[in-house]
Design a protein around this motif. Structure first.
Motif, PDB file in Angstrom:
ATOM      1  N   LEU A 252      24.566  32.194  29.521  1.00 19.99           N
ATOM      2  CA  LEU A 252      25.269  31.044  28.943  1.00 19.99           C
ATOM      3  C   LEU A 252      24.888  29.711  29.579  1.00 19.99           C
ATOM      4  CD1 LEU A 252      28.841  32.600  28.641  1.00 19.99           C
ATOM      5  CD2 LEU A 252      27.092  32.418  26.858  1.00 19.99           C
ATOM      6  N   VAL A 253      24.406  29.746  30.818  1.00 17.70           N
ATOM      7  CA  VAL A 253      24.131  28.492  31.530  1.00 17.70           C
ATOM      8  C   VAL A 253      22.659  28.372  31.931  1.00 17.70           C
ATOM      9  CG1 VAL A 253      24.719  27.078  33.544  1.00 17.70           C
ATOM     10  CG2 VAL A 253      26.499  28.437  32.407  1.00 17.70           C
ATOM     11  N   LEU A 254      22.180  29.335  32.744  1.00 16.10           N
ATOM     12  CA  LEU A 254      20.852  29.181  33.352  1.00 16.10           C
ATOM     13  C   LEU A 254      19.725  29.194  32.322  1.00 16.10           C
ATOM     14  CD1 LEU A 254      19.095  28.955  35.872  1.00 16.10           C
ATOM     15  CD2 LEU A 254      19.141  31.458  36.038  1.00 16.10           C
ATOM     16  N   TYR A 255      19.659  30.252  31.499  1.00 20.85           N
ATOM     17  CA  TYR A 255      18.550  30.358  30.555  1.00 20.85           C
ATOM     18  C   TYR A 255      18.539  29.225  29.526  1.00 20.85           C
ATOM     19  CZ  TYR A 255      18.053  35.095  32.462  1.00 20.85           C
ATOM     20  OH  TYR A 255      17.887  36.175  33.290  1.00 20.85           O
ATOM     21  N   PRO A 256      19.699  28.849  28.939  1.00 25.48           N
ATOM     22  CA  PRO A 256      19.674  27.695  28.019  1.00 25.48           C
ATOM     23  C   PRO A 256      19.228  26.406  28.701  1.00 25.48           C
ATOM     24  CG  PRO A 256      21.666  28.992  27.692  1.00 25.48           C
ATOM     25  CD  PRO A 256      21.013  29.529  28.903  1.00 25.48           C
ATOM     26  N   ALA A 257      19.636  26.209  29.960  1.00 16.88           N
ATOM     27  CA  ALA A 257      19.235  24.997  30.678  1.00 16.88           C
ATOM     28  C   ALA A 257      17.731  24.976  30.915  1.00 16.88           C
ATOM     29  CB  ALA A 257      19.984  24.908  32.008  1.00 16.88           C
ATOM     30  N   LEU A 258      17.168  26.124  31.281  1.00 20.52           N
ATOM     31  CA  LEU A 258      15.722  26.194  31.505  1.00 20.52           C
ATOM     32  C   LEU A 258      14.949  25.948  30.208  1.00 20.52           C
ATOM     33  CD1 LEU A 258      15.501  29.255  33.948  1.00 20.52           C
ATOM     34  CD2 LEU A 258      15.091  26.847  34.490  1.00 20.52           C
ATOM     35  N   ARG A 259      15.477  26.462  29.096  1.00 24.57           N
ATOM     36  CA  ARG A 259      14.800  26.234  27.813  1.00 24.57           C
ATOM     37  C   ARG A 259      14.817  24.756  27.436  1.00 24.57           C
ATOM     38  NH1 ARG A 259      17.997  30.880  26.349  1.00 24.57           N
ATOM     39  NH2 ARG A 259      16.722  32.772  26.447  1.00 24.57           N
TER      40      ARG A 259
END
Length: 542
Positions: free
Chosen positions: A384-391
Motif C-alpha cells: 500500500l505504501v512502499l511499492y506505489p511510492a517507488l513506482r
C-alpha cells in the motif's frame, strides 16, 4: 466423498464452501504446534541431558545447531514424498490425514522421551516426516474446494491462510518459551502435541464435505519427468546424457564413501560430513547434472511430446537457477531460531526500561515472535505504501528485483548481528533490544524473497508444471540448511579454528560475517542472472 458445488455464477461470486472452516482450523492448530516446538528446540537441547556428554557449552551449542538444521532439512525434503504419494496413490485427503497421525506420534515422542536420545530423535524424525508430508498438500487441497462458481472467494481464503500461519507462529513463539521455562519440557512439547491432535481431529471432521480430486496415478505422458527422460535418452546419447550419467555416478560414490567411512573409520570422506550432509550433496549433484544435461538436449524430446510440455520444462529449468541463488537466503533465515537465539542468551534483557514488555518477553527465544508480527505489518506496508511510492518515483518493482534486494537486505541483517557479536565478545553488556534491528531487516528480506518467489514461479511455469515448481521451492530450504551444516563442519576443523583465533575473532562472529558475505555474493549473482532472464506470463485463461 466428492461434493458437487451446485451454485453457478459466471462472475465466480458463488458461496463460500462450508468445508473451508475445517481446513482453516486445522492450519491454525498445526502451525501453532509446529512453531511451538521448533522455536524452543535449540534452547532445550543446549540445556538437556541429551547433549550432556559434550564437554562444554560451546560444543553443546554447536551440536544443538546441527540437530536443528538437520531437522529443518528433513521438514523441507519430505514434501517430495508427500506430494508423490498423494499424486500417485492416495489423493490429498488420505495423505494429509495419515501424515498428520505420524506428526502426532512425533510430538508424543518429544513429550515422553525428553531424557532419552533414541526416543526424542525418533520424535524429531516423525515430525519432520509428518510436517513435510502434508506441507505441499494443505494449500492445494484448500484450492480444490473452489470452482468457477466461487473462485473469487479463494483469494479471501488464501489471505486467511497466510494470516493464520503468522498468527499461530506469533503466539507459539511468545508462549512456548515461557512454558519451557516455567513448566518444563514435557508441557512445552506436550502442548504443541495436543494442538496437533486437535488439528487432525478438526480436519477429519470435515471428511464428508470435502471435494476430493482423485490422484493422477502418474498417467500424464507429458509430465516433467517424462520430458526430461526423453531429452536424455531419446535418439542416442550426447553431452547432456553424459552429464546426467556422471551426476548419478557422483551421487552414488558420495554415499558409498560416507558408508565406508562411517562403518570402518577410514578417512575416505571428510570428517564431520555425516549422512545428512552427504545425502543433500548427492541430491544436489543429481539435480544439477540431470537439469543441465536435459537443458542441453531438450530439443530431442520434440515430436514425442507437445511443444507446450517441452517449453514448460525449459521454463522450470530456468526457474531452478533462480531457486538455487535463493538458497543462501534460507541459510540466513533459518538461523534466527538457532544462531540468533544462542546470541540472544548472552545479552541482557532490559527489564528496567519502561518501554520493554517485561510481563511478556523474558527470554531471547521469544524474540522470534518479532518475525510473524513484522510480516503482518510489512506486507500491507509494502503493497500500500512502499511499492506505489517507488513506482511514482520511476522504479519498476519487478519480482526479480524484489527478490534480489531481499537477499541483499538479509545480508545486511547479518552484518548488524555480527557487530552485536563483536560487542559481546569484547565484554560489553548488550541489551536484547538491539536484536530488534536485525530481525526487522531479515523479516523485510523474507517478505521480498519468500512471498515474491511463489508469485514469480507461478507466473513463469505452465499450468501442468506448477506442482513440480512447488516441490523444488521447498528444496531451497533444504539446501539452505545444507550450507549451514557444511559451514559449521568446516569451521570446527582444528586448522580453521586456529586461523580464526589468530585473526582475533570468535567462531560466532566469524560465522555471522561469513554468512553475510555469502548472501551478498548470492545477491550479486542473482542480479546478474535476473538481467538476462526471459520473463513469461503463464496465468490461467479467464
Amino acid at each position: 466423498m466428492t461434493q458437487t458445488v451446485n451454485a453457478t455464477d459466471a462472475a465466480g461470486h458463488g458461496r463460500m464452501p462450508t468445508q473451508i472452516k475445517y481446513i482453516i482450523g486445522n492450519e491454525a492448530c498445526e502451525r501453532f504446534s509446529f512453531y511451538g516446538m521448533r522455536n524452543i528446540l535449540v534452547p532445550f537441547l543446549i540445556g538437556s541431558i541429551l547433549l550432556g556428554y559434550l564437554p562444554d557449552e560451546v560444543a553443546r551449542e554447536g551440536a544443538a545447531k546441527d540437530l536443528f538444521h538437520s531437522f529443518v532439512i528433513g521438514v523441507y525434503f519430505f514434501p517430495l514424498l508427500g506430494g508423490w504419494l498423494s499424486d500417485r496413490y492416495f489423493g490429498k485427503y488420505n495423505t494429509i490425514l495419515w501424515f498428520s497421525l505420524i506428526y502426532c506420534a512425533g510430538h508424543a515422542c518429544l513429550a515422553l522421551f525428553e531424557s532419552n536420545a533414541t526416543g526424542f530423535y525418533t520424535g524429531l524424525f516423525l515430525i519432520a516426516l509428518g510436517s513435510g508430508g502434508i506441507k505441499p498438500l494443505v494449500v492445494t487441497f484448500c484450492g480444490d474446494q473452489f470452482d468457477q462458481s466461487n473462485k473469487s472467494k479463494a483469494k479471501v481464503v488464501f489471505d486467511a491462510f497466510y494470516w493464520i500461519i503468522n498468527f499461530g507462529s506469533f503466539f507459539a513463539s511468545l508462549l512456548m518459551p515461557r512454558v519451557l521455562e516455567s513448566w518444563g519440557p514435557k508441557w512445552a512439547f506436550g502442548i504443541p502435541g495436543i494442538l496437533m491432535f486437535v488439528a487432525t481431529l478438526i480436519f477429519w471432521l470435515g471428511r464428508r464435505e470435502y471435494v476430493n480430486v482423485p490422484p493422477s496415478r502418474g498417467t500424464d505422458p507429458d509430465s516433467f519427468l517424462e520430458v526430461v527422460k526423453s531429452a536424455l535418452l531419446r535418439n542416442g546419447h550426447g553431452t547432456g546424457t553424459f552429464l546426467a550419467g556422471a551426476s548419478v555416478v557422483l551421487a552414488a560414490v558420495m554415499l558409498l564413501l560416507w558408508a565406508v567411512s562411517a562403518s570402518t573409520g577410514a578417512a575416505v570422506w571428510p570428517q564431520g560430513w555425516g549422512f545428512v550432509i552427504t545425502f543433500c550433496l548427492a541430491l544436489g549433484a543429481l539435480i544439477a547434472g540431470i537439469g543441465i544435461g536435459a537443458s542441453l538436449q531438450l530439443e530431442r524430446a520434440r515430436g514425442r511430446h507437445p511443444d507446450v510440455a517441452i517449453d514448460g520444462v525449459r521454463a522450470v529449468l530456468r526457474i531452478l537457477v533462480v531457486f538455487a541463488l535463493v538458497t543462501p537466503f534460507w541459510s540466513l533465515f533459518d538461523q534466527k531460531a538457532s544462531t540468533w537465539v544462542i546470541q540472544g542468551t548472552k545479552m541482557v534483557v532490559p527489564h528496567e526500561a519502561w518501554w520493554w514488555p517485561s510481563w511478556l518477553v523474558t527470554s531471547a527465544t521469544q524474540m522470534q515472535a518479532l518475525n510473524p508480527l513484522l510480516i503482518m505489518l510489512l506486507i500491507p506496508f509494502n503493497n500500500l505504501v512502499l511499492y506505489p511510492a517507488l513506482r511514482k518515483m520511476g522504479f519498476q518493482v519487478t519480482s526479480l528485483r524484489r527478490m534480489g534486494w531481499g537477499i541483499g537486505i538479509s545480508a545486511l541483517s547479518w552484518v548488524i548481528a555480527g557487530v552485536l557479536q563483536l560487542w559481546l565478545d569484547g565484554g560489553a553488556e548488550v541489551s536484547l533490544a538491539w536484536q530488534t534491528l536485525p530481525y526487522l531487516l531479515l523479516t523485510f528480506g523474507e517478505v521480498l524473497v519468500s512471498a515474491t518467489a511463489l508469485e514469480f514461479a507461478y507466473s513463469q511455469a505452465p499450468m501442468a508444471m506448477k506442482g513440480v515448481i512447488m516441490a523444488f521451492w521447498y528444496l531451497t530450504s533444504t539446501f539452505g540448511g545444507l550450507w549451514v551444516l557444511l559451514t559449521n563442519a568446516t569451521v570446527r576443523r582444528p586448522e580453521v579454528v586456529q586461523w580464526i583465533t589468530a585473526q582475533g575473532w570468535t567462531e560466532n562472529a566469524f560465522l555471522m560475517f561469513f554468512f553475510a558475505g555469502f548472501a551478498l555474493v548470492a545477491a550479486l549473482a542473482f542480479a546478474a542472472y535476473a538481467r538476462a532472464y526471459p520473463m513469461q506470463e503463464n496465468y490461467r485463461a479467464a
